[in-house]
Design a protein around this motif. Structure first.
Motif, PDB file in Angstrom:
ATOM      1  N   HIS A 129       0.827  -1.217   0.000  1.00 31.26           N
ATOM      2  CA  HIS A 129       0.000   0.000   0.000  1.00 31.26           C
ATOM      3  C   HIS A 129       0.856   1.260   0.000  1.00 31.26           C
ATOM      4  CE1 HIS A 129      -3.643  -2.315   0.228  1.00 31.26           C
ATOM      5  NE2 HIS A 129      -3.043  -3.066   1.123  1.00 31.26           N
ATOM      6  N   ILE A 130       1.817   1.234  -0.896  1.00 26.97           N
ATOM      7  CA  ILE A 130       2.667   2.412  -1.119  1.00 26.97           C
ATOM      8  C   ILE A 130       3.041   2.415  -2.598  1.00 26.97           C
ATOM      9  CG2 ILE A 130       4.807   1.193  -0.534  1.00 26.97           C
ATOM     10  CD1 ILE A 130       5.711   3.858   0.813  1.00 26.97           C
ATOM     11  N   ASN A 131       3.107   3.601  -3.176  1.00 24.75           N
ATOM     12  CA  ASN A 131       3.425   3.691  -4.595  1.00 24.75           C
ATOM     13  C   ASN A 131       4.912   3.969  -4.813  1.00 24.75           C
ATOM     14  OD1 ASN A 131       0.737   3.246  -5.322  1.00 24.75           O
ATOM     15  ND2 ASN A 131       0.278   5.393  -4.861  1.00 24.75           N
ATOM     16  N   GLY A 132       5.290   3.969  -6.081  1.00 25.64           N
ATOM     17  CA  GLY A 132       6.708   4.114  -6.432  1.00 25.64           C
ATOM     18  C   GLY A 132       7.345   5.369  -5.854  1.00 25.64           C
ATOM     19  N   GLY A 133       6.584   6.438  -5.796  1.00 23.87           N
ATOM     20  CA  GLY A 133       7.136   7.693  -5.286  1.00 23.87           C
ATOM     21  C   GLY A 133       7.078   7.805  -3.779  1.00 23.87           C
ATOM     22  N   GLY A 134       6.714   6.721  -3.116  1.00 21.10           N
ATOM     23  CA  GLY A 134       6.615   6.755  -1.653  1.00 21.10           C
ATOM     24  C   GLY A 134       5.270   7.247  -1.167  1.00 21.10           C
ATOM     25  N   ASP A 135       4.323   7.425  -2.092  1.00 25.24           N
ATOM     26  CA  ASP A 135       2.978   7.907  -1.783  1.00 25.24           C
ATOM     27  C   ASP A 135       2.217   6.810  -1.019  1.00 25.24           C
ATOM     28  OD1 ASP A 135       0.477   8.946  -1.804  1.00 25.24           O
ATOM     29  OD2 ASP A 135       0.264   9.048  -3.977  1.00 25.24           O
ATOM     30  N   CYS A 136       1.867   7.095   0.218  1.00 24.33           N
ATOM     31  CA  CYS A 136       1.269   6.071   1.083  1.00 24.33           C
ATOM     32  C   CYS A 136      -0.254   6.038   0.921  1.00 24.33           C
ATOM     33  CB  CYS A 136       1.582   6.374   2.547  1.00 24.33           C
ATOM     34  SG  CYS A 136       3.326   6.396   2.916  1.00 24.33           S
ATOM     35  N   CYS A 137      -0.788   4.824   0.802  1.00 19.52           N
ATOM     36  CA  CYS A 137      -2.231   4.654   0.645  1.00 19.52           C
ATOM     37  C   CYS A 137      -2.810   4.426   2.040  1.00 19.52           C
ATOM     38  CB  CYS A 137      -2.516   3.478  -0.262  1.00 19.52           C
ATOM     39  SG  CYS A 137      -1.468   3.454  -1.722  1.00 19.52           S
ATOM     40  N   VAL A 138      -2.913   5.495   2.800  1.00 22.76           N
ATOM     41  CA  VAL A 138      -3.246   5.377   4.224  1.00 22.76           C
ATOM     42  C   VAL A 138      -4.661   4.867   4.429  1.00 22.76           C
ATOM     43  CG1 VAL A 138      -3.507   6.661   6.376  1.00 22.76           C
ATOM     44  CG2 VAL A 138      -1.601   7.162   4.860  1.00 22.76           C
ATOM     45  N   THR A 139      -5.589   5.464   3.737  1.00 22.35           N
ATOM     46  CA  THR A 139      -6.994   5.091   3.931  1.00 22.35           C
ATOM     47  C   THR A 139      -7.834   5.669   2.799  1.00 22.35           C
ATOM     48  OG1 THR A 139      -8.807   5.081   5.541  1.00 22.35           O
ATOM     49  CG2 THR A 139      -7.583   7.125   5.345  1.00 22.35           C
ATOM     50  N   VAL A 140      -9.090   5.258   2.730  1.00 28.13           N
ATOM     51  CA  VAL A 140     -10.031   5.900   1.812  1.00 28.13           C
ATOM     52  C   VAL A 140     -10.595   7.096   2.574  1.00 28.13           C
ATOM     53  CG1 VAL A 140     -12.175   5.633   0.508  1.00 28.13           C
ATOM     54  CG2 VAL A 140     -10.561   3.723   0.674  1.00 28.13           C
ATOM     55  N   TRP A 141     -10.220   8.277   2.132  1.00 31.14           N
ATOM     56  CA  TRP A 141     -10.475   9.486   2.910  1.00 31.14           C
ATOM     57  C   TRP A 141     -11.953   9.691   3.237  1.00 31.14           C
ATOM     58  CZ3 TRP A 141      -7.664  12.058   6.022  1.00 31.14           C
ATOM     59  CH2 TRP A 141      -8.009  13.342   6.436  1.00 31.14           C
ATOM     60  N   GLU A 142     -12.820   9.484   2.255  1.00 29.51           N
ATOM     61  CA  GLU A 142     -14.254   9.744   2.485  1.00 29.51           C
ATOM     62  C   GLU A 142     -14.814   8.761   3.513  1.00 29.51           C
ATOM     63  OE1 GLU A 142     -13.133   8.942  -0.710  1.00 29.51           O
ATOM     64  OE2 GLU A 142     -12.659  11.043  -1.094  1.00 29.51           O
ATOM     65  N   HIS A 143     -14.261   7.564   3.547  1.00 27.33           N
ATOM     66  CA  HIS A 143     -14.703   6.594   4.560  1.00 27.33           C
ATOM     67  C   HIS A 143     -14.402   7.130   5.954  1.00 27.33           C
ATOM     68  CE1 HIS A 143     -13.976   3.250   7.390  1.00 27.33           C
ATOM     69  NE2 HIS A 143     -15.040   2.712   6.817  1.00 27.33           N
ATOM     70  N   TRP A 144     -13.203   7.690   6.103  1.00 28.07           N
ATOM     71  CA  TRP A 144     -12.836   8.229   7.419  1.00 28.07           C
ATOM     72  C   TRP A 144     -13.703   9.437   7.761  1.00 28.07           C
ATOM     73  CZ3 TRP A 144      -9.843  12.614   9.340  1.00 28.07           C
ATOM     74  CH2 TRP A 144      -9.506  12.482  10.681  1.00 28.07           C
ATOM     75  N   LEU A 145     -13.949  10.288   6.763  1.00 24.12           N
ATOM     76  CA  LEU A 145     -14.793  11.458   7.025  1.00 24.12           C
ATOM     77  C   LEU A 145     -16.200  11.038   7.451  1.00 24.12           C
ATOM     78  CD1 LEU A 145     -13.931  13.973   4.130  1.00 24.12           C
ATOM     79  CD2 LEU A 145     -13.139  14.014   6.494  1.00 24.12           C
ATOM     80  N   ALA A 146     -16.673   9.946   6.866  1.00 27.52           N
ATOM     81  CA  ALA A 146     -18.049   9.526   7.135  1.00 27.52           C
ATOM     82  C   ALA A 146     -18.184   8.733   8.430  1.00 27.52           C
ATOM     83  CB  ALA A 146     -18.563   8.682   5.967  1.00 27.52           C
ATOM     84  N   THR A 147     -17.080   8.194   8.925  1.00 24.73           N
ATOM     85  CA  THR A 147     -17.203   7.307  10.093  1.00 24.73           C
ATOM     86  C   THR A 147     -16.556   7.858  11.370  1.00 24.73           C
ATOM     87  OG1 THR A 147     -15.231   6.130   9.350  1.00 24.73           O
ATOM     88  CG2 THR A 147     -17.365   5.171   8.747  1.00 24.73           C
ATOM     89  N   ALA A 148     -15.538   8.699  11.219  1.00 28.30           N
ATOM     90  CA  ALA A 148     -14.855   9.201  12.429  1.00 28.30           C
ATOM     91  C   ALA A 148     -15.595  10.422  12.973  1.00 28.30           C
ATOM     92  CB  ALA A 148     -13.411   9.568  12.102  1.00 28.30           C
ATOM     93  N   PRO A 149     -15.759  10.495  14.284  1.00 27.03           N
ATOM     94  CA  PRO A 149     -16.482  11.643  14.845  1.00 27.03           C
ATOM     95  C   PRO A 149     -15.660  12.925  14.849  1.00 27.03           C
ATOM     96  CG  PRO A 149     -15.769  10.157  16.600  1.00 27.03           C
ATOM     97  CD  PRO A 149     -15.389   9.508  15.310  1.00 27.03           C
ATOM     98  N   ASP A 150     -14.353  12.773  14.831  1.00 19.48           N
ATOM     99  CA  ASP A 150     -13.478  13.947  14.956  1.00 19.48           C
ATOM    100  C   ASP A 150     -12.526  13.964  13.754  1.00 19.48           C
ATOM    101  OD1 ASP A 150     -11.650  15.875  15.666  1.00 19.48           O
ATOM    102  OD2 ASP A 150     -10.873  14.814  17.427  1.00 19.48           O
ATOM    103  N   HIS A 151     -12.559  15.033  12.974  1.00 21.72           N
ATOM    104  CA  HIS A 151     -11.701  15.118  11.788  1.00 21.72           C
ATOM    105  C   HIS A 151     -10.546  16.094  11.991  1.00 21.72           C
ATOM    106  CE1 HIS A 151     -15.758  14.089   9.859  1.00 21.72           C
ATOM    107  NE2 HIS A 151     -15.089  12.980  10.095  1.00 21.72           N
ATOM    108  N   SER A 152     -10.223  16.367  13.225  1.00 18.45           N
ATOM    109  CA  SER A 152      -9.123  17.299  13.468  1.00 18.45           C
ATOM    110  C   SER A 152      -7.819  16.668  13.010  1.00 18.45           C
ATOM    111  CB  SER A 152      -9.033  17.634  14.956  1.00 18.45           C
ATOM    112  OG  SER A 152      -8.677  16.471  15.677  1.00 18.45           O
TER     113      SER A 152
END
Lengths: 274, 228
Positions: free
Chosen positions: B82-105
Motif C-alpha cells: 500500500h505504497i506507490n513508487g514515489g513513496g505515496d502512502c495509501c493510508v486510507t479511503v479518505w471519504e470513509h474516514w470522514l463519514a465514520t470518524a467523529p473527529d476530523h481534526s
C-alpha cells in the motif's frame, strides 16, 4: 540569576523584594508604588542614566550598556507558608522546600522525569526558551512556581491561564487588548511542548535527546547532569537497552497497540487506487 | 481554513520530531513519525518505531485529505504494501474516514489512521500480516470502503442510489426508499436516511460518487496517484 548564553544577552537578575508587612497595610498598587519609589531613589543616588522601567508587576532596573545586566524587582509580601502548604498538598515536596526559602534554586534532582517541572523553570535560560518579550507571563509572588503559568489556556471569549496559588489571578488578562501576547505565549508553549516531548516521547528516558540539550543550552544541561548522582549520570550517558531486548519489547508493545485499536475499533484500512 | 499554527500545535507534543512549514496555501510536515500505543502520554522506552515521512496538507483540510509520503525508503515500493513508487502512502479511503470518524481534526488523523497505517507497516515488516485488514486495490476497495461507511451490502447497484440521495442537500421524501421496498422514502426509512445524511455530508457523498465514476473509467496505463 539567569546567566546569558551569548555575549549579546544580559544577565537577568530576578529579585524578590519581600517587605516585612502584612496585606492589611498595603494594597497591591501601594505595595508596588512603595517599592518603585525606593528603587527610583536608589537609581538616582547611583547616578544611573537608564530610566527605571515599570512592568505590570515588577520594576526593571537597567544598568549601563557595558554591564549587560538588568534586575527585575518584584514586590512581595511574606506568604511562603501558604504556598508551601499548597505545594505539599499537591505532592511537590521539593518545590515546597523552595517556597519556604524563595529565591534559591537547589541542584537538579536525581530523577529527571518526575522533576521535569524544575528543569522547565530553570530552562528559561535557553535560547529557544527565552520568554517572548511581552508575552505577559511576568508575576508577582515569592513562590518559585509563580513563573510558570499553567498550560491550560482556555479559549475565547476571555482567555485565561490558571495560576494555582491564586485562581483569581489571570496571566492572560491583557491578551484581548494585545493579541500578540497570546500569539507569543502560544508559540512559546508549542516550542516547550515539542522540546520536552523529545525526552518524554521520542527517546528512552535514559537518554538526553541532542536537540533538547541544544535547546536548553548544552552547558546548562551538562552542568546539571554532572551535578546529578553518578549512577544516574552514567545511565544517561550510556546506550539505553540492549538491541535484542529492545526488539522483543517493541514487538510486544506493537501487539499491545494493535489489541487496543481492535478494542476501540480501527478507523482505517490501507487501500491503493488504480 | 487550516493554518500553520494549528498544525504546529497539533504536532508539538504528539509528534515532536515532525516540523511544519508553509508553502503558499500548502502546509508541509516533515520529519520522523513516531508510532505509539493508544493514549500514551509519556513513553519511557521511546516510540515503538519511527518512519521518515513528508505530508502535504491543503488549507482546505479536512475537506481535502493530506498526501503522505514515506521518504526514508524503509517500506518496499510495492502496491501490496500500500505504497506507490514515489513513496505515496495509501493510508486510507479518505471519504470513509470522514463519514465514520467523529473527529476530523488534524490530531485525530495523526493519532488515528496515520498511526494505524505505520503500526500496520511495522507489523507487516515483522510478520507479513495486516493487523487491521486491507482493502482491495482500485474500484473494489473504494466500493467496499463506501459500503462500510454507509453500512450497506457491498454491491455497486446498492451503493449508487443511496449516495445520490445523500448528495442532495435535503433528500426528497417522494423518492423511492433505497431499501428496495418500493415505498416512498417518507413512508419507509426516512429517519434512518436522515441520520445517515447528518453523518455522511452531501459534499462527502458527492465526492464518493465522483471517485466511483472516475475509478470505473478505463485508463490507458496503470497509474497510482494520491490515494487519500
Amino acid at each position: 540569576v539567569t546567566r546569558p548564553l551569548t555575549n549579546s544577552e544580559e544577565y537577568d537578575v530576578d529579585l524578590v523584594c519581600l517587605l516585612k508587612a502584612s496585606k492589611t497595610e498595603f494594597t497591591q498598587k501601594s505595595l508596588k508604588e512603595a517599592v518603585g519609589a525606593e528603587v527610583a531613589l536608589y537609581a538616582e543616588a547611583r547616578n544611573m542614566t537608564k530610566p527605571l522601567e515599570e512592568g505590570r508587576r515588577c520594576w526593571t532596573l537597567n544598568y549601563a550598556d557595558g554591564a549587560q545586566f538588568h534586575m527585575d524587582i518584584l514586590p512581595a509580601l511574606p506568604d511562603a507558608q501558604r504556598y508551601q502548604t499548597m505545594l505539599m498538598e499537591k505532592g511537590c515536596r521539593v518545590l515546597a522546600s523552595d517556597a519556604a526559602s524563595p529565591g534559591t534554586l537547589s541542584p537538579l534532582p536525581t530523577r529527571p522525569c518526575r522533576n521535569m517541572g524544575r528543569l522547565r523553570m530553570t530552562g528559561r535560560r535557553a535560547i529557544r526558551w527565552a520568554t517572548p518579550p511581552g508575552s505577559g507571563t511576568g508575576c508577582a509572588s515569592s513562590s518559585p512556581s509563580a513563573r510558570r503559568p499553567s498550560a491550560s489556556v482556555r479559549a475565547s471569549p476571555r482567555a485565561s491561564t490558571t495560576y494555582p496559588v491564586n485562581p483569581a489571578e489571570n496571566f492572560a488578562d491583557k491578551w484581548a487588548e494585545e493579541p500578540k501576547k497570546r500569539k507569543n505565549f502560544d508559540r512559546w508553549l508549542s516550542q516547550a511542548r515539542s522540546d520536552f516531548a523529545l525526552y518524554l516521547r521520542a527517546s528512552p528516558f535514559s537518554e538526553m535527546p541532542a536537540l533538547l540539550r541544544e535547546h536548553l543550552g548544552a552547558d546548562f544541561v551538562d552542568r546539571m547532569l554532572a551535578a546529578m548522582l553518578p549512577t544516574v549520570a552514567a545511565g544517561l550517558a550510556s546506550p539505553a537497552i540492549a538491541a535484542s531486548t529492545s526488539n522483543s519489547s517493541d514487538m510486544q508493545r506493537a501487539e499491545r497497540a494493535i489489541d487496543q485499536i481492535h478494542r476501540a475499533g480501527p478507523q482505517s484500512k490501507p487501500w491503493a487506487g488504480s | 481554513l487550516l493554518t500553520l499554527d494549528e498544525v504546529k500545535t497539533a504536532i508539538a507534543f504528539d509528534q515532536p520530531k515532525l516540523n511544519a512549514s508553509a508553502n503558499g496555501r500548502e502546509i508541509l510536515v516533515e520529519g520522523s513519525y513516531l508510532v505509539f500505543e493508544n493514549d500514551v502520554v509519556t513513553a519511557p522506552a521511546g516510540p515503538i518505531t519511527e518512519f521518515e515521512i513528508k505530508m502535504e496538507f491543503s488549507d482546505l483540510y479536512p475537506r481535502r485529505g493530506p498526501k503522505v509520503f514515506e521518504v526514508g525508503g524503509r517500506i518496499p515500493r510495492n502496491p501490496d504494501r500500500h505504497i506507490n513508487g514515489g513513496g505515496d502512502c495509501c493510508v486510507t479511503v479518505w471519504e470513509h474516514w470522514l463519514a465514520t470518524a467523529p473527529d476530523h481534526s488534524l490530531g485525530s488523523f495523526i493519532n488515528g489512521p496515520l498511526n494505524e497505517y505505520f503500526l500496520s507497516q511495522f507489523w507487516v515488516e515483522k510478520t507479513g500480516k495486516w493487523p487491521f485488514g486491507e482493502r482491495p486495490h482500485g474500484l473494489k476497495g473504494l466500493e467496499e470502503a463506501y459500503a462500510d461507511a454507509l453500512e450497506i451490502p457491498n454491491k455497486r447497484e446498492d451503493l449508487l442510489y443511496p449516495l445520490r440521495l445523500l448528495s442532495q442537500d435535503w433528500p426528497k421524501g417522494h423518492w423511492l426508499c433505497p431499501c428496495g421496498s418500493g415505498k416512498l422514502l417518507r413512508h419507509c426509512h426516512r429517519d434512518g436516511l436522515m441520520a445517515l445524511h447528518r453523518r455522511v455530508l452531501p459534499s462527502v457523498a458527492r465526492r464518493m460518487l465522483g471517485r466511483l465514476k472516475s475509478e470505473a473509467k478505463p485508463r490507458p496505463s496503470r497509474r497510482r496517484g494520491s490515494n487519500i
